[in-house]
Enzyme design. Structure first.
Site, PDB file in Angstrom:
ATOM      1  N   TYR A 168       0.835  -1.199   0.000  1.00  0.00           N
ATOM      2  CA  TYR A 168       0.000   0.000   0.000  1.00  0.00           C
ATOM      3  C   TYR A 168       0.875   1.258   0.000  1.00  0.00           C
ATOM      4  O   TYR A 168       0.637   2.187  -0.787  1.00  0.00           O
ATOM      5  CB  TYR A 168      -0.931   0.016   1.216  1.00  0.00           C
ATOM      6  CG  TYR A 168      -1.677   1.322   1.347  1.00  0.00           C
ATOM      7  CD1 TYR A 168      -2.758   1.610   0.508  1.00  0.00           C
ATOM      8  CD2 TYR A 168      -1.264   2.295   2.260  1.00  0.00           C
ATOM      9  CE1 TYR A 168      -3.415   2.833   0.588  1.00  0.00           C
ATOM     10  CE2 TYR A 168      -1.919   3.518   2.341  1.00  0.00           C
ATOM     11  CZ  TYR A 168      -2.996   3.779   1.508  1.00  0.00           C
ATOM     12  OH  TYR A 168      -3.633   4.995   1.576  1.00  0.00           O
ATOM     13  N   ARG A 214       1.921   9.093  12.506  1.00  0.00           N
ATOM     14  CA  ARG A 214       1.571  10.385  13.108  1.00  0.00           C
ATOM     15  C   ARG A 214       0.073  10.662  13.045  1.00  0.00           C
ATOM     16  O   ARG A 214      -0.506  11.250  13.967  1.00  0.00           O
ATOM     17  CB  ARG A 214       2.334  11.492  12.379  1.00  0.00           C
ATOM     18  CG  ARG A 214       2.108  12.893  12.915  1.00  0.00           C
ATOM     19  CD  ARG A 214       2.511  13.921  11.869  1.00  0.00           C
ATOM     20  NE  ARG A 214       1.697  13.798  10.666  1.00  0.00           N
ATOM     21  CZ  ARG A 214       2.048  14.280   9.475  1.00  0.00           C
ATOM     22  NH1 ARG A 214       3.207  14.905   9.324  1.00  0.00           N
ATOM     23  NH2 ARG A 214       1.245  14.141   8.433  1.00  0.00           N
ATOM     24  N   ARG A 227     -10.378   5.535   8.394  1.00  0.00           N
ATOM     25  CA  ARG A 227      -9.346   5.081   7.460  1.00  0.00           C
ATOM     26  C   ARG A 227      -8.302   4.342   8.287  1.00  0.00           C
ATOM     27  O   ARG A 227      -7.736   4.903   9.234  1.00  0.00           O
ATOM     28  CB  ARG A 227      -8.717   6.275   6.738  1.00  0.00           C
ATOM     29  CG  ARG A 227      -9.661   6.975   5.788  1.00  0.00           C
ATOM     30  CD  ARG A 227      -8.985   8.123   5.076  1.00  0.00           C
ATOM     31  NE  ARG A 227      -8.662   9.209   5.989  1.00  0.00           N
ATOM     32  CZ  ARG A 227      -7.929  10.266   5.663  1.00  0.00           C
ATOM     33  NH1 ARG A 227      -7.407  10.347   4.454  1.00  0.00           N
ATOM     34  NH2 ARG A 227      -7.689  11.217   6.537  1.00  0.00           N
ATOM     35  N   PHE A 287      15.839  19.577  -1.730  1.00  0.00           N
ATOM     36  CA  PHE A 287      14.427  19.244  -1.921  1.00  0.00           C
ATOM     37  C   PHE A 287      14.108  17.861  -1.353  1.00  0.00           C
ATOM     38  O   PHE A 287      13.051  17.660  -0.733  1.00  0.00           O
ATOM     39  CB  PHE A 287      14.096  19.291  -3.418  1.00  0.00           C
ATOM     40  CG  PHE A 287      12.740  18.735  -3.772  1.00  0.00           C
ATOM     41  CD1 PHE A 287      11.592  19.485  -3.557  1.00  0.00           C
ATOM     42  CD2 PHE A 287      12.622  17.468  -4.315  1.00  0.00           C
ATOM     43  CE1 PHE A 287      10.344  18.963  -3.883  1.00  0.00           C
ATOM     44  CE2 PHE A 287      11.379  16.942  -4.639  1.00  0.00           C
ATOM     45  CZ  PHE A 287      10.237  17.694  -4.427  1.00  0.00           C
TER      46      PHE A 287
END
Length: 410
Positions: A168, A214, A227, A287
């Protein structure tokens, strides 16, 4: 910018916070004049201010491609996340999403707040997508197609095993890592290492698993339907139902489960360090590196922390600003990962059922960082609390007064 109490406790947060505030203001003022690009960058600021700040590290052409890529996948994620959409309606949208990005007339009303605006005005994203170079378009289309199919699979299937969990996370985040690597390659700024698929996937999995850990309480309390992304193979050892972990009477088992989830996420750290060490372009490096440091910092904060089951647990804003300000080289990354792994290590309870595995993972990470020989160059993220001496506090208050007066004048 941060509460006065927090600033007094962490005075060296002030300068990075001011720099971050200025950077956010600068980014908001640099919205492109074209309607479609203006919408994309304005929406990026709204759906993820931290990402919109990090993306400023990139040069314009690549920045545009990454901005569109992010918004396309955010839109796809909005469809997946909307639990009010019936499955028989949702699946065709997920499967066909990669084709909709070519259609400037397509939109799909779902989500809430800024996400609903994104979906209702998706034609702006499509218009921007169609202006990208073909190499960028092909990479975005491919990843969107694979991600939509993966999301559809897990609409109809719960996350039972750890393999399911990894699969997933691959679909919703590992593919983002692969897609970004392809965009970096298409820009001509990076080359792909032989193991790029595996380590790109790990970059995404590490971030996604951190978010899943989290966001436990937000996800479990989702209306109209929870969920649930924590794998039953893990949480089933500690509770009959995943939602039982949020109840106070189950605090000990909840924390033990949380610690096993964190330990699982740590398995990806060495791959992440390897990926970042191979990057050549400084802007791409920053980044990629900033979110990874934020993730290890978040795991250090979440570990053994029962508050995760009671409310929001996140890094203080000043520490976020400090990470953004300090992350410039791989030495900074090794230092940050070493510091946060040390912080996490101090929280390991020898009576925790996964203590041995957790310590082994942390020691492996620390060894990688030590073996580079660059740790002496770091500024600590952990032992940075200011001394609370009265003279220093008075000086700090005076400094704050000067800074606030300056900000009001400008």
């Amino acid at each position: 910018m941060g509460s006065l109490g927090t600033l007094l406790r962490y005075p060296d947060d002030i300068y990075p916070l001011l720099k971050m505030k200025r950077a956010i203001e600068k980014a908001e003022k640099q919205i492109p004049p074209e309607p479609h690009w203006g919408f994309c960058y304005s929406m990026l600021h709204k759906v993820s201010r931290s990402f919109s700040l990090v993306i400023q590290q990139l040069r314009p052409e690549l920045r545009n491609a990454v901005c569109v890529f992010y918004l396309v996948l955010r839109a796809l994620d909005t469809v997946e996340d909307d639990t009010s959409i019936q499955t028989d309606e949702k699946l065709p949208v997920l499967f066909a999403f990669h084709r909709h990005i070519y259609d400037t007339d397509w939109h799909y009303s779902c989500g809430t707040k800024e996400y609903k605006v994104l979906m209702d005005q998706f034609h702006h994203v499509s218009a921007a997508f169609l202006e990208l170079e073909k190499g960028y378009q092909e990479a975005i289309e491919e990843i969107t197609k694979r991600m939509g199919a993966g999301m559809a699979k897990f609409i109809c299937q719960e996350v039972e095993t750890v393999d399911d969990y990894n699969e997933y996370c691959h679909y919703v985040a590992g593919l983002v890592g692969l897609g970004l690597s392809k965009l970096f390659l298409a820009s001509g700024s990076e080359v792909l290492t032989p193991d790029w698929v595996h380590i790109s996937n790990s970059m995404g999995l590490f971030l996604q698993k951190t978010n899943i850990i989290r966001d436990y309480l937000e996800d479990i309390n989702e209306i109209p339907k929870s969920r649930m992304f924590w794998p039953r193979k893990i949480w089933g050892k500690y509770a009959d139902k995943l939602e039982d972990l949020k109840y106070e009477e189950n605090s000990t088992k909840a924390v033990n489960c949380l610690n096993e989830m964190v330990t699982n996420a740590l398995t990806h750290v060495e791959d992440c360090l390897k990926y970042m060490a191979a990057l050549r372009d400084p802007s791409i490096f920053r980044f990629c590196a900033i979110p990874q440091i934020m993730a290890i910092g978040t795991l250090a904060l979440c570990y053994n922390n029962v508050q995760l089951f009671r409310g929001v647990v996140k890094l203080r804003r000043g520490l976020t600003a400090k990470v953004i300000d300090r992350t410039k080289t791989m030495a900074d990354v090794y230092g940050a990962f070493y510091d946060f792994s040390c912080m996490l290590k101090t929280k390991v309870d020898k009576n925790d059922p996964n203590a041995s595995d957790t310590l082994n993972r942390l020691e492996a990470v620390q060894k990688v960082c030590r073996d580079t020989g660059v740790l002496h160059k770091r500024k600590s993220y952990v032992n940075d609390q200011g001394k609370s001496c009265n003279v220093y506090i008075v000086m700090l208050v005076i400094l704050l007064a000067i800074v606030f007066a300056y900000l009001r004048a400008n």
